[in-house]
Write a protein that holds these residues in place. Structure first.
Motif, PDB file in Angstrom:
ATOM      1  N   THR A 164      19.360   4.930  -3.195  1.00  0.00           N
ATOM      2  CA  THR A 164      19.242   3.887  -2.177  1.00  0.00           C
ATOM      3  C   THR A 164      19.887   2.593  -2.662  1.00  0.00           C
ATOM      4  O   THR A 164      20.562   1.911  -1.894  1.00  0.00           O
ATOM      5  N   TYR A 182      23.048   0.786  -0.895  1.00  0.00           N
ATOM      6  CA  TYR A 182      22.863  -0.595  -0.467  1.00  0.00           C
ATOM      7  C   TYR A 182      23.981  -1.474  -1.021  1.00  0.00           C
ATOM      8  O   TYR A 182      24.574  -2.280  -0.305  1.00  0.00           O
ATOM      9  N   PHE A 226      17.814  -1.638   4.598  1.00  0.00           N
ATOM     10  CA  PHE A 226      16.670  -0.898   4.062  1.00  0.00           C
ATOM     11  C   PHE A 226      16.124   0.076   5.107  1.00  0.00           C
ATOM     12  O   PHE A 226      15.610   1.131   4.763  1.00  0.00           O
ATOM     13  N   SER A 256      15.649   3.975   4.472  1.00  0.00           N
ATOM     14  CA  SER A 256      14.342   4.573   4.710  1.00  0.00           C
ATOM     15  C   SER A 256      14.466   5.819   5.583  1.00  0.00           C
ATOM     16  O   SER A 256      13.828   6.844   5.329  1.00  0.00           O
ATOM     17  N   GLU A 288      10.638   1.130   3.806  1.00  0.00           N
ATOM     18  CA  GLU A 288      11.539   0.003   3.578  1.00  0.00           C
ATOM     19  C   GLU A 288      10.990  -0.924   2.497  1.00  0.00           C
ATOM     20  O   GLU A 288      11.751  -1.422   1.670  1.00  0.00           O
ATOM     21  N   ILE A 309      11.581   0.491  -0.975  1.00  0.00           N
ATOM     22  CA  ILE A 309      12.997   0.370  -1.334  1.00  0.00           C
ATOM     23  C   ILE A 309      13.329  -1.082  -1.666  1.00  0.00           C
ATOM     24  O   ILE A 309      14.019  -1.360  -2.640  1.00  0.00           O
ATOM     25  N   ARG A 310      12.829  -2.011  -0.861  1.00  0.00           N
ATOM     26  CA  ARG A 310      13.083  -3.440  -1.089  1.00  0.00           C
ATOM     27  C   ARG A 310      12.532  -3.877  -2.448  1.00  0.00           C
ATOM     28  O   ARG A 310      13.226  -4.529  -3.231  1.00  0.00           O
TER      29      ARG A 310
END
Length: 179
Positions: free
Chosen positions: A78, A82, A89, A93, A100, A103-104
């Motif tokens: 991811t 990105y 995100f 996801s 999200e 991941i953030r």
């Protein structure tokens, strides 16, 4: 759906279902994630073995409700997508079945710090002396770029004198000739 059932997990992480030896797979992976698959595997190994980062995603860890945490290998994908393609995100996801927020947090609180500390110390070697700097600039001079001292990814190095027949292959952003 758990992340281990996501499309990305089954294509890129689950080595039993992925045909990682095919040239087509390698070419697609490099295009999608901006690095070779073997380098991705090395990056995942470095992330897993990092003592100061990714503690909450180490293999075998559970989240707050007792579910297995998202695999680091999938979270690294991811981060690469990105950075390399500018996905949101939400997009990430949807492709990984990881929230999200996870991941953030992974990207902003762990991955960036990991890259700027662990990976920086391992792979970046700034010249310590003038002689070291001149040695590096010699390589650029041999490549036809006198005066260059370094480059991150060589996509924004302007070239002033490109032969007419090679001009089209060197056109970059705003039609400037780049390497």
């Amino acid at each position: 759906m758990p992340p281990t059932m996501s499309l990305w997990y089954n294509i890129y992480v689950n080595k039993d279902s992925a045909d990682i030896s095919s040239p087509r797979f390698k070419k697609k992976f490099r295009c999608r994630f901006r690095l070779p698959y073997n380098s991705y595997l090395e990056l995942v190994d470095m992330a897993i073995s990092s003592e100061s980062h990714f503690r909450r995603w180490k293999p075998g860890k559970m989240d707050a409700v007792g579910n297995p945490c998202a695999p680091i290998a999938l979270l690294v994908l991811t981060a690469l997508r990105y950075l390399g393609r500018g996905w949101t995100f939400d997009d990430l996801s949807e492709s990984t079945a990881i929230s999200e927020d996870v991941i953030r947090v992974f990207f902003h609180e762990e991955f960036i710090d990991f890259c700027s500390t662990d990976l920086y110390m391992k792979f970046v070697c700034a010249p310590a002396t003038t002689e070291d700097a001149l040695g590096q600039s010699k390589e650029y001079k041999q490549a036809g770029m006198p005066g260059a001292d370094g480059s991150m990814d060589a996509t924004h190095v302007l070239i002033e004198k490109v032969s007419y027949r090679m001009r089209q292959s060197h056109l970059g952003h705003k039609y400037k000739t780049t390497s």
